[in-house]
Enzyme design. Structure first.
Site, PDB file in Angstrom:
ATOM      1  N   VAL A  69       0.812  -1.231   0.000  1.00  0.00           N
ATOM      2  CA  VAL A  69       0.000   0.000   0.000  1.00  0.00           C
ATOM      3  C   VAL A  69       0.840   1.274   0.000  1.00  0.00           C
ATOM      4  CG1 VAL A  69      -2.124  -0.939   1.024  1.00  0.00           C
ATOM      5  CG2 VAL A  69      -0.314  -0.053   2.527  1.00  0.00           C
ATOM      6  N   ASN A  95      -7.692  -0.703   6.294  1.00  0.00           N
ATOM      7  CA  ASN A  95      -7.296  -1.515   7.446  1.00  0.00           C
ATOM      8  C   ASN A  95      -5.790  -1.794   7.490  1.00  0.00           C
ATOM      9  OD1 ASN A  95      -7.594  -3.826   9.534  1.00  0.00           O
ATOM     10  ND2 ASN A  95      -6.775  -4.860   7.719  1.00  0.00           N
ATOM     11  N   SER A 150      -6.798   2.824  16.164  1.00  0.00           N
ATOM     12  CA  SER A 150      -6.354   2.098  17.359  1.00  0.00           C
ATOM     13  C   SER A 150      -6.634   2.972  18.567  1.00  0.00           C
ATOM     14  CB  SER A 150      -4.846   1.837  17.272  1.00  0.00           C
ATOM     15  OG  SER A 150      -4.366   1.339  18.500  1.00  0.00           O
ATOM     16  N   TYR A 163       4.177   4.737  16.265  1.00  0.00           N
ATOM     17  CA  TYR A 163       2.918   4.059  15.922  1.00  0.00           C
ATOM     18  C   TYR A 163       1.738   4.846  16.500  1.00  0.00           C
ATOM     19  CZ  TYR A 163      -0.774   0.513  15.786  1.00  0.00           C
ATOM     20  OH  TYR A 163      -1.961  -0.161  15.568  1.00  0.00           O
ATOM     21  N   SER A 166       1.095   7.885  14.583  1.00  0.00           N
ATOM     22  CA  SER A 166       0.471   7.610  13.275  1.00  0.00           C
ATOM     23  C   SER A 166      -1.027   7.392  13.434  1.00  0.00           C
ATOM     24  CB  SER A 166       1.126   6.398  12.594  1.00  0.00           C
ATOM     25  OG  SER A 166       0.698   5.184  13.182  1.00  0.00           O
ATOM     26  N   LYS A 167      -1.433   6.735  14.513  1.00  0.00           N
ATOM     27  CA  LYS A 167      -2.861   6.471  14.701  1.00  0.00           C
ATOM     28  C   LYS A 167      -3.595   7.750  15.137  1.00  0.00           C
ATOM     29  CE  LYS A 167      -3.046   2.142  13.423  1.00  0.00           C
ATOM     30  NZ  LYS A 167      -3.780   1.723  12.215  1.00  0.00           N
ATOM     31  N   ILE A 196      -6.188  -7.015  19.991  1.00  0.00           N
ATOM     32  CA  ILE A 196      -6.869  -8.022  19.175  1.00  0.00           C
ATOM     33  C   ILE A 196      -5.840  -9.092  18.823  1.00  0.00           C
ATOM     34  CG2 ILE A 196      -8.198  -8.425  17.052  1.00  0.00           C
ATOM     35  CD1 ILE A 196      -9.536  -6.389  18.954  1.00  0.00           C
TER      36      ILE A 196
HETATM   37  P1  NDP Z   1      -1.871  -8.215  10.962  1.00  0.00           P
HETATM   38  O1  NDP Z   1      -0.390  -8.029  10.954  1.00  0.00           O
HETATM   39  O2  NDP Z   1      -2.453  -9.512  11.372  1.00  0.00           O
HETATM   40  O3  NDP Z   1      -2.459  -7.806   9.538  1.00  0.00           O
HETATM   41  C1  NDP Z   1      -2.035  -6.651   8.885  1.00  0.00           C
HETATM   42  C2  NDP Z   1      -2.515  -6.679   7.467  1.00  0.00           C
HETATM   43  O4  NDP Z   1      -2.033  -5.483   6.809  1.00  0.00           O
HETATM   44  C3  NDP Z   1      -1.968  -7.869   6.708  1.00  0.00           C
HETATM   45  O5  NDP Z   1      -2.936  -8.329   5.801  1.00  0.00           O
HETATM   46  C4  NDP Z   1      -0.776  -7.273   5.976  1.00  0.00           C
HETATM   47  O6  NDP Z   1      -0.568  -7.949   4.761  1.00  0.00           O
HETATM   48  C5  NDP Z   1      -1.260  -5.861   5.678  1.00  0.00           C
HETATM   49  N1  NDP Z   1      -0.157  -4.938   5.480  1.00  0.00           N
HETATM   50  C6  NDP Z   1       0.732  -4.496   6.391  1.00  0.00           C
HETATM   51  N2  NDP Z   1       1.617  -3.675   5.825  1.00  0.00           N
HETATM   52  C7  NDP Z   1       1.274  -3.596   4.509  1.00  0.00           C
HETATM   53  C8  NDP Z   1       1.809  -2.919   3.388  1.00  0.00           C
HETATM   54  N3  NDP Z   1       2.878  -2.136   3.495  1.00  0.00           N
HETATM   55  N4  NDP Z   1       1.205  -3.069   2.199  1.00  0.00           N
HETATM   56  C9  NDP Z   1       0.121  -3.874   2.059  1.00  0.00           C
HETATM   57  N5  NDP Z   1      -0.431  -4.533   3.077  1.00  0.00           N
HETATM   58  C10 NDP Z   1       0.143  -4.405   4.291  1.00  0.00           C
HETATM   59  O7  NDP Z   1      -2.403  -7.036  11.907  1.00  0.00           O
HETATM   60  P2  NDP Z   1      -3.868  -6.630  12.386  1.00  0.00           P
HETATM   61  O8  NDP Z   1      -4.892  -7.380  11.669  1.00  0.00           O
HETATM   62  O9  NDP Z   1      -3.846  -6.651  13.841  1.00  0.00           O
HETATM   63  O10 NDP Z   1      -3.873  -5.100  11.923  1.00  0.00           O
HETATM   64  C11 NDP Z   1      -4.888  -4.539  11.108  1.00  0.00           C
HETATM   65  C12 NDP Z   1      -5.110  -3.106  11.541  1.00  0.00           C
HETATM   66  O11 NDP Z   1      -5.584  -3.086  12.880  1.00  0.00           O
HETATM   67  C13 NDP Z   1      -3.859  -2.243  11.526  1.00  0.00           C
HETATM   68  O12 NDP Z   1      -4.157  -0.979  10.980  1.00  0.00           O
HETATM   69  C14 NDP Z   1      -3.500  -2.113  12.996  1.00  0.00           C
HETATM   70  O13 NDP Z   1      -2.788  -0.927  13.263  1.00  0.00           O
HETATM   71  C15 NDP Z   1      -4.878  -2.119  13.621  1.00  0.00           C
HETATM   72  N6  NDP Z   1      -4.910  -2.480  15.042  1.00  0.00           N
HETATM   73  C16 NDP Z   1      -4.556  -3.735  15.481  1.00  0.00           C
HETATM   74  C17 NDP Z   1      -4.607  -4.044  16.834  1.00  0.00           C
HETATM   75  C18 NDP Z   1      -4.230  -5.380  17.369  1.00  0.00           C
HETATM   76  O14 NDP Z   1      -4.153  -5.523  18.617  1.00  0.00           O
HETATM   77  N7  NDP Z   1      -3.994  -6.382  16.556  1.00  0.00           N
HETATM   78  C19 NDP Z   1      -5.038  -3.040  17.815  1.00  0.00           C
HETATM   79  C20 NDP Z   1      -5.397  -1.774  17.250  1.00  0.00           C
HETATM   80  C21 NDP Z   1      -5.329  -1.521  15.922  1.00  0.00           C
HETATM   81  P3  NDP Z   1       0.799  -8.629   4.276  1.00  0.00           P
HETATM   82  O15 NDP Z   1       1.521  -9.077   5.477  1.00  0.00           O
HETATM   83  O16 NDP Z   1       0.327  -9.725   3.364  1.00  0.00           O
HETATM   84  O17 NDP Z   1       1.451  -7.538   3.530  1.00  0.00           O
END
Ligand code: NDP
Length: 276
Positions: A69, A95, A150, A163, A166-167, A196
């Protein structure tokens, strides 16, 4: 499949190759929506694709796009190819997000700016870019943007420095975009999760042992001192809120809001000030 608000609607979910994005894709897959799923890891993206098929989608209703992204050319393709394939865009879920942990013991301002640049690029700049590109399409459908932010953006010391910044910036972006885009009929909101259970920390560079230690800390006192609800959230807990915010028939009156989804963590303030 029964008709729902999303039947025939077109949804892009960034970061849907894993975690919250994947959980959200699986929920949308049950609604009759058409989906663009995306991420960098081909195996993980394929896994999401298969889960969506299992949830009831037909292959023609899903577009898989592999890319980063932070790559502007890729984001342009993501929006263009979606509209080319499905003819419209109704919902954008911003997301994809990440952190880059410094594992050398540096704290706060000591952490190199390279980490800052990468984090801001993924969590803020890419959201601005894709929203710019999506807005004209969302205007035509009176659609919605849901940002995944977040609770880390709330001002509390001792958090993960860049981080959290950024949020906080993303939260401001949500409000600014909401005010501008509602005049074009597009609703913008965010969901702000607490802890999460996903691969987030491992992807950010945390060694598995460190994560296990953190989970132990969270749960050692029965967890309620950190998460009053008494359990850590799962991806679909957030997915359900995303669908609610994207569904005009349910949440039309909510515009420009941050919906905190943290099992009550902010009431205690222990999660954000926890040293990992
Ligand atoms: P995961 O690491 O499990 O998933 C993150 C997703 O984002 C993956 O699909 C990853 O894909 C994708 N991603 C990350 N960087 C890039 C990039 N540069 N380009 C394209 N895709 C990217 O994390 P979460 O599901 O936990 O995170 C999802 C969102 O939730 C985030 O914005 C995070 O900040 C937010 N969040 C999460 C919390 C938690 O406790 N888990 C708490 C609060 C907010 P791939 O690896 O295939 O590139």
């Amino acid at each position: 499949m029964n008709k729902t608000f999303f039947t025939g609607k077109v949804v892009i979910i960034t970061g849907s190759s894993n975690g919250i994005g994947r959980g959200t894709a699986e929920l949308f897959a049950k609604t009759g929506a058409k989906l663009t799923i995306t991420g960098r890891n081909p195996e993980s993206l394929e896994e999401t694709y298969q889960l969506c098929l299992k949830a009831g989608m037909y292959p023609g209703g899903i577009l898989k796009m592999l890319g980063d992204v932070t790559d502007e050319a890729f984001i342009e393709q993501l929006v263009e190819k979606t509209v080319e394939k499905f003819g419209q865009l109704d919902v954008l879920v911003n997301n994809a997000g990440a952190s880059v942990f410094d594992l050398t013991g540096k704290k706060g301002l000591e952490v190199p700016l390279a980490n800052y640049d990468r984090i801001m690029d993924i969590n803020v700049r890419s959201v601005v870019k894709i929203s710019q590109l999506a807005a004209p399409h969302l205007e035509k459908t009176k659609g919605a943007i849901v940002n995944v932010s977040s609770i880390a953006g709330f001002p509390v010391a001792n958090q993960e420095f860049y981080y959290s910044m950024s949020k906080a910036a993303l939260d401001q972006l949500t409000v600014q975009m909401a005010a501008q885009l509602i005049l074009k009929g597009i609703r913008v909101n965010s969901v702000n999760p607490g802890a999460i259970q996903t691969n987030f920390a491992v992807t950010a560079g945390a060694p598995k042992e460190m994560l296990e230690e953190a989970y132990k800390k969270i749960f050692s006192e029965g967890c309620t001192s950190v998460i009053p609800l008494g359990k850590i959230g799962q991806p679909d807990d957030i997915g359900k809120i995303i669908l609610f915010l994207a569904d005009r028939s349910q949440s039309e009156i909510i515009v420009g809001q941050r919906i905190v989804a943290d099992g009550g963590s902010l009431l205690k303030n222990n999660l954000l000030s926890m040293e990992l």
